[in-house]
Design an enzyme around this catalytic site. Structure first.
Site, mmCIF file in Angstrom:
data_model
loop_
_atom_site.group_PDB
_atom_site.id
_atom_site.type_symbol
_atom_site.label_atom_id
_atom_site.label_comp_id
_atom_site.label_asym_id
_atom_site.label_seq_id
_atom_site.Cartn_x
_atom_site.Cartn_y
_atom_site.Cartn_z
ATOM 1 N N HIS A 194 -9.477 25.096 -3.869
ATOM 2 C CA HIS A 194 -10.774 25.429 -3.770
ATOM 3 C C HIS A 194 -10.856 25.863 -2.681
ATOM 4 O O HIS A 194 -11.750 26.623 -1.713
ATOM 5 C CB HIS A 194 -11.489 25.428 -5.053
ATOM 6 C CG HIS A 194 -13.122 25.547 -4.937
ATOM 7 N ND1 HIS A 194 -13.708 26.045 -5.289
ATOM 8 C CD2 HIS A 194 -14.147 24.780 -4.435
ATOM 9 C CE1 HIS A 194 -14.573 26.530 -5.432
ATOM 10 N NE2 HIS A 194 -14.873 25.526 -4.449
ATOM 11 N N GLU A 195 -10.997 24.481 -1.760
ATOM 12 C CA GLU A 195 -12.406 24.080 -0.471
ATOM 13 C C GLU A 195 -11.426 24.992 0.041
ATOM 14 O O GLU A 195 -11.774 25.220 1.009
ATOM 15 C CB GLU A 195 -11.942 22.260 -0.472
ATOM 16 C CG GLU A 195 -12.873 21.543 -1.594
ATOM 17 C CD GLU A 195 -14.083 21.847 -1.182
ATOM 18 O OE1 GLU A 195 -14.677 22.384 -0.857
ATOM 19 O OE2 GLU A 195 -14.668 21.650 -2.444
ATOM 20 N N HIS A 218 -12.579 28.480 0.648
ATOM 21 C CA HIS A 218 -14.100 29.032 1.004
ATOM 22 C C HIS A 218 -14.073 28.939 2.918
ATOM 23 O O HIS A 218 -14.326 30.076 3.495
ATOM 24 C CB HIS A 218 -15.019 27.317 1.194
ATOM 25 C CG HIS A 218 -15.439 27.670 -0.040
ATOM 26 N ND1 HIS A 218 -16.644 28.199 -0.336
ATOM 27 C CD2 HIS A 218 -15.607 26.214 -0.925
ATOM 28 C CE1 HIS A 218 -17.004 27.696 -1.874
ATOM 29 N NE2 HIS A 218 -16.537 26.849 -2.206
ATOM 30 N N GLU A 252 -18.092 30.377 -5.095
ATOM 31 C CA GLU A 252 -17.800 29.752 -5.236
ATOM 32 C C GLU A 252 -16.674 30.308 -6.235
ATOM 33 O O GLU A 252 -15.706 29.728 -6.426
ATOM 34 C CB GLU A 252 -18.182 28.964 -6.500
ATOM 35 C CG GLU A 252 -19.687 27.954 -5.561
ATOM 36 C CD GLU A 252 -18.655 26.593 -4.680
ATOM 37 O OE1 GLU A 252 -17.793 25.869 -5.780
ATOM 38 O OE2 GLU A 252 -18.977 26.107 -3.485
#
Length: 421
Positions: A282-283, A286, A364
């Site tokens: 997930h990070e 970004h 997100e």
């Protein structure tokens, strides 16, 4: 522009923003309390009722404290501005410091005294939040000595880093003419980029201990994920977040080749390796979508607009008088203008918050979608459920409150999107 109009606009926006904050907070508390008795249907098989009720109580306690904190901050702001607090401080320091220290020392002393007084005013609230709310719900792990040490180190680091930067900005304001704000903007931009490199390696270790990730299996799994995503990091580190809090997190720090991956030790204690991999994916999402760069570009662009507005306000006598300060006649007003601007703008910027929160929630969702392509959606859902439970994040926020404030999508929306992936 007249002083009365400045005072009126400032009071109107300040009171309106406070009223909206208190109204939204009241909605949040009522909504969370109304849904406290039953776990929402999508979570009833995974979240125990006692955990759900603990999250509701924690949310209500924090929200109630937030109402108190916002009211106190508003009163302090009025005290600094319309009631003459900053004006009195300026007069005292101007008379005491200017004759022997000169213009730069006087302006730095004004900022330093303001910062110290503000920190002392805020410390009781920080103490109550840490040793009453966080401790009551089992999150605080700080001793009083560590708390006071953090406060002292924060002031020291702020002075060592902030005062030289401030001195440079004040010199630019004095020496470069009417377009000083362009030079100040370039200086500020350079400082922001420099801090991206220095913070993880110089400043953060002053507050926490960072050790290389010792779990070879997990490290190999993470390295494989990063290679698959085309991402390079200078190292994988574990931060001793458990010294201060039971909350868990993971983040990237730095930029370029200096990027490093940091895991809270509390996160690694709770999650299994596949779940950690999904959280990291997930990070990485970004970075893949350039969210970090876009946010930095947005901040840089907004800072240019802010400095241009400050340059105009600094030349208006009504700007000072309308905010409770008499401008200096025989001394520079640069520090005074900068302080007033920093005090006066947050109530106006408050109304931009919902837009920024919406953009953050969109990011997100994009990062979650990326994580689902690079790792397991089920593992990310499992990790998020554990983090929601461990951090006592409410599963039933007031929808309007969430739209106004939440930088991350509410749990129900986020997990529903993962279930469709």
């Amino acid at each position: 522009m007249q002083a009365f109009h400045v005072s009126l606009a400032f009071c109107t926006v300040l009171m309106l923003s406070l009223a909206i904050k208190l109204w939204l907070a009241s909605r949040q508390m009522r909504h969370v309390h109304a849904h406290r008795a039953q776990v929402p249907a999508p979570f009833d098989a995974t979240i125990p009722l006692d955990a759900h009720q603990r999250a509701a109580d924690y949310t209500i306690a924090r929200t109630r404290f937030g109402m108190l904190s916002e009211s106190f901050s508003t009163a302090v702001l009025v005290g600094w501005t319309l009631l003459g607090g900053l004006d009195a401080l300026n007069i005292q320091l101007r008379n005491a410091v200017l004759p022997w220290g000169g213009e730069m020392v006087y302006q730095l002393a004004l900022f330093g005294a303001f910062g110290l007084i503000s920190a002392l005013l805020e410390m009781p609230l920080e103490w109550y939040k840490t040793f009453r709310i966080e401790q009551h719900f089992g999150f605080n792990r700080m001793s009083l000595g560590l708390f006071l040490g953090d406060q002292a180190k924060g002031l020291l680091v702020g002075g060592l880093v902030g005062l030289p930067l401030l001195a440079a900005v004040l010199w630019v304001m004095q020496a470069t003419g009417s377009f000083w704000w362009l030079w100040a903007w370039a200086l500020w931009t350079g400082f922001m980029l420099l801090m991206q490199v220095l913070y993880p390696t110089v400043i953060a270790p002053l507050f926490n201990r960072f050790t290389p990730l010792a779990d070879a299996e997990l490290a190999n799994r993470i390295q494989t994920l990063m290679q698959r995503c085309g991402f390079q990091a200078k190292g994988l580190f574990v931060m001793d977040g458990s010294r201060r809090s039971a909350h868990g997190n993971a983040y990237f720090a730095g930029m370029g080749r200096a990027k490093r991956v940091v895991f809270f030790d509390t996160l690694l204690e709770r999650l299994q390796p596949p779940e950690v991999e999904a959280v990291l994916a997930h990070e990485l999402g970004h970075f893949s979508h350039h969210h970090v760069r876009r946010r930095m570009a947005l901040v840089i662009g907004l800072s240019a607009l802010g400095l241009a507005l400050l340059a105009w306000c600094a030349g208006q006598t009504a700007f000072y008088q309308g905010l409770g300060v008499q401008p200096n006649l025989l001394a520079p007003n640069h520090a005074l203008a900068l302080l007033l601007f920093l005090l006066a703008t947050p109530p106006f910027l408050y109304f931009v918050g919902p837009l920024m929160a919406q953009l953050s929630r969109r990011d997100e969702f994009q990062a979650d979608a990326y994580a689902c392509r690079q790792a397991s959606p089920q593992q990310l859902s499992s990790a998020l459920l554990k983090l929601y439970e461990d951090n006592a994040s409410t599963l039933t926020p007031d929808p309007l409150y969430a739209r106004f404030y939440y930088s991350h999508p509410p749990a129900s929306e986020r997990l529903a999107a993962l279930a469709r992936a």
